[in-house]
Enzyme design. Sequence first.
Site, PDB file in Angstrom:
ATOM      1  N   HIS A  40      40.352  35.577  42.699  1.00  0.00           N
ATOM      2  CA  HIS A  40      41.780  35.890  42.829  1.00  0.00           C
ATOM      3  C   HIS A  40      42.588  34.627  43.137  1.00  0.00           C
ATOM      4  CE1 HIS A  40      41.135  40.293  43.508  1.00  0.00           C
ATOM      5  NE2 HIS A  40      40.005  39.883  44.025  1.00  0.00           N
ATOM      6  N   TYR A  49      40.057  39.423  51.508  1.00  0.00           N
ATOM      7  CA  TYR A  49      39.091  38.573  50.806  1.00  0.00           C
ATOM      8  C   TYR A  49      37.964  38.126  51.725  1.00  0.00           C
ATOM      9  CZ  TYR A  49      43.329  38.038  47.941  1.00  0.00           C
ATOM     10  OH  TYR A  49      44.455  38.265  47.197  1.00  0.00           O
ATOM     11  N   HIS A 109      40.126  38.981  38.582  1.00  0.00           N
ATOM     12  CA  HIS A 109      40.808  40.239  38.899  1.00  0.00           C
ATOM     13  C   HIS A 109      41.444  40.849  37.638  1.00  0.00           C
ATOM     14  CE1 HIS A 109      43.910  42.253  41.840  1.00  0.00           C
ATOM     15  NE2 HIS A 109      43.103  43.129  41.291  1.00  0.00           N
ATOM     16  N   LYS A 167      47.106  42.641  35.750  1.00  0.00           N
ATOM     17  CA  LYS A 167      47.847  41.544  36.367  1.00  0.00           C
ATOM     18  C   LYS A 167      47.213  40.225  35.949  1.00  0.00           C
ATOM     19  CE  LYS A 167      47.415  43.789  40.555  1.00  0.00           C
ATOM     20  NZ  LYS A 167      47.560  43.926  41.965  1.00  0.00           N
ATOM     21  N   CYS A 225      46.309  37.650  37.706  1.00  0.00           N
ATOM     22  CA  CYS A 225      45.398  37.076  38.702  1.00  0.00           C
ATOM     23  C   CYS A 225      43.973  36.965  38.140  1.00  0.00           C
ATOM     24  CB  CYS A 225      45.414  37.983  39.943  1.00  0.00           C
ATOM     25  SG  CYS A 225      44.271  37.509  41.241  1.00  0.00           S
TER      26      CYS A 225
END
Length: 150
Positions: free
Chosen positions: A19, A48, A130, A136, A138
């Site tokens: 990420h 995380y 991700h 998205k 990311c």
Amino acid sequence: MTNSGDSQTKRNITEIIVHYTATPEGEEFSNEQIKASHLARGFSDIGYHYVIGLDGEVRAGRSESIAGAHCTGHNTCSIGVCYVGGCPARSVENWKNIGIDTRTDEQKAALIKLLKELKKKYPGATIHGHNEFANKPCPGFNAKEEYHNI
Ligand SMILES: [Zn+2]
């Protein structure tokens, strides 16, 4: 490198997910700041397991033995790794809505080192971004492709 607690987990780790913090390029972002934003979203702790600062420092987040909060539907079986950055500089209009690869050379090197260590610990795990699991950008690059040899 700092270890997350006693690190070896009984969880069955099948994925390592990369990420970004979605913060402006060139600006450091502390684990405390990440934790605060995650608590604000209702998480119990930083989401995380590892965070990589702009200078390549690997900071321990949540213990590997505890499921993270970083990728819907994948948290119980994964380790979440995050580098600081991912958005253009604050001077760029609409920077918050733009996801790009802002990794510094130090972050790139630290990511490879950390991912190698995690792969050694969890040989059955595959490395992903991700963006493979969510709509998205990311982490701003194709992690699966870039790390397929790790
Ligand atoms: Zn992400």
